[in-house]
Design a protein around this motif. Structure first.
Motif: not given
Length: 459
Positions: A413-414, A416, A437-438, A440
């Motif tokens: 999932e995205d 930070e 980011r999802a 990656q």
């Protein structure tokens, strides 16, 4: 007519039984005198007593044997309620060492043509001298003393006599000399030559032995021996016995299963194999609890081997080295010694095996080929284990905390700061210094409990 025949048979049957000569029992000894031989002779004398035999013939061909077994046999012979004839046969046989003592102890000493006796000097286990404390052996080794000059009982240390060694050597040789001299005096045989056989290890042929009154007669075989003994008078326990052996066929007494079993397990090679099976069998059971079979075989083998060892001339320093060597080889599994413990253990194992039955007497040593076989097997197993250990140390870690370091994963999932990623097909809570980011790809940099620190994969 038939009734008359039955009547006469019944009438004269007791007279026929009374006139029939008593049986003669024949025992045969081939090879070294050991615990099994002593057991065989003891049982033979008891059997002869039970069957009311008039004579026991002990046909013998031996290179010698253990002092303890020889003395046990002689005690039985001296206490026997019937005459015992020791017959060295067939042609080419010998009564060396322990056999000479037994020949002197017998009521009748006989030999076949082309046989010999003598070389009765005791030597110690480990070689090089006489032994003591009940572990003596007899062999055909020895130097020369003054007995050759007709001065039995004296020695010349400067000329390599057997009495020129240490105090224990002299003590044992004096004891053996007195023992055989006592037997010679009891039987009226040549005591001077008996002492020379002990002090100088001299030997005689059958013809020479008869001439020197070491033996009583020479016979080709057992039937001729019995023929020549017919009518001979002997005094046993104060009672005169007249032998009636003409035409009597000797009854052979075969060893029973117990004697055969004892003969097998008291073979030093067999005892050595049994103790090895016992040790390794118990170890395999301890490494793999529940297998049962290795433990059962190992326990039985070890107990049988220990029973054999207490009857054999075992050097317990050698046995201790074998156990120490095996312990070192086992320790190689658990300690990072890089082969030093294993190699040291193998050396101790080989030295202990050589020392275990370190004796000069034929039939009571371990063939070096057998020791080499066990040593080679142990060495091969040790090298295999060392190789496996080294390979395992060089392999990358495949499980645990350390294996996660550097592992690749995929962000689910995205996020930070913290989020979820799949690492090794498992969902982990991960933390990163930069947003991800999802989908990656990431690589694990550190493990903090159930939280993984990851960085973006450069690829």
């Amino acid at each position: 007519m038939r009734r008359l025949s039955i009547f006469l048979t019944t009438l004269f049957w007791p007279l026929w039984l009374a006139a029939a000569p008593a049986p003669v029992l024949l025992l045969t000894i081939n090879g070294a005198i050991g615990p099994a031989t002593a057991d065989y002779v003891h049982r033979g004398i008891e059997h002869a007593r039970a069957m009311e035999a008039q004579l026991l013939v002990l046909q013998m061909d031996t290179p010698g044997g253990l002092d303890t077994s020889m003395r046990a046999i002689i005690k039985d012979m001296l206490a026997a309620p019937l005459p015992v004839a020791v017959f060295v046969a067939p042609g080419g046989a010998r009564a060396a060492s322990a056999g000479t003592y037994m020949l002197y102890a017998s009521h009748i000493a006989a030999m076949a043509p082309a046989t010999n006796l003598g070389a009765a000097t005791p030597v110690q286990i480990g070689g090089g001298g006489a032994s003591g404390a009940g572990k003596d052996e007899d062999s055909a080794k020895g130097g020369k003393g003054d007995a050759g000059k007709g001065k039995a009982g004296k020695s010349d240390a400067g000329k390599g006599g057997v009495l020129g060694g240490d105090a224990m050597t002299r003590k044992v040789v004096h004891d053996a000399s007195a023992y055989i001299r006592g037997l010679a005096q009891m039987r009226g045989r040549n005591a001077e030559w008996a002492e020379r056989a002990v002090r100088e290890a001299v030997s005689l042929s059958s013809a020479e032995a008869l001439k020197l009154k070491v033996i009583d007669l020479i016979a080709e075989d057992v039937p001729q021996l019995l023929q020549r003994l017919d009518g001979r008078k002997l005094k046993i326990a104060g009672t005169e016995h007249v032998l009636a052996t003409a035409g009597v066929a000797a009854t052979a007494f075969e060893p029973d299963w117990r004697t055969r079993f004892l003969s097998v397990i008291t073979d030093p090679s067999v005892a050595y194999i049994l103790i090895m099976l016992g040790i390794y069998g118990i170890l395999f059971e301890l490494y793999n609890p529940g297998m049962v079979l290795p433990g059962v075989v190992g326990a039985i083998s070890a107990l049988i081997a220990l029973y054999a060892f207490q009857m054999l001339p075992v050097n317990y320093a050698g046995l201790a080295l074998i156990l120490l060597g095996i312990a070192f080889m086992i320790a190689e599994f658990f300690l990072p010694a890089f082969g030093s413990l294993g190699i040291g253990g193998l050396i101790a194992f080989v030295i202990g095996s050589v020392m275990l039955f370190d004796t000069d007497i034929p039939g009571f040593d371990i063939p070096y080929a057998l020791i080499g076989g066990f040593a080679a097997t142990s060495a091969a197993f040790l090298l295999l284990v060392i190789g496996v250990v080294l390979k395992s140390r060089l392999r990358p870690v495949v499980s645990g905390r350390e294996e996660l370091i550097g592992a690749e994963g995929e962000v689910l999932e995205d996020f930070e700061r913290e989020g979820w990623a799949r690492v090794h097909s498992e969902n982990w809570r991960v933390r990163a210094a930069a947003p991800l980011r999802a989908g990656q790809r990431v690589r694990v940099a550190a493990v903090n409990g159930l939280l993984l620190d990851v960085v973006a994969d450069a690829d």
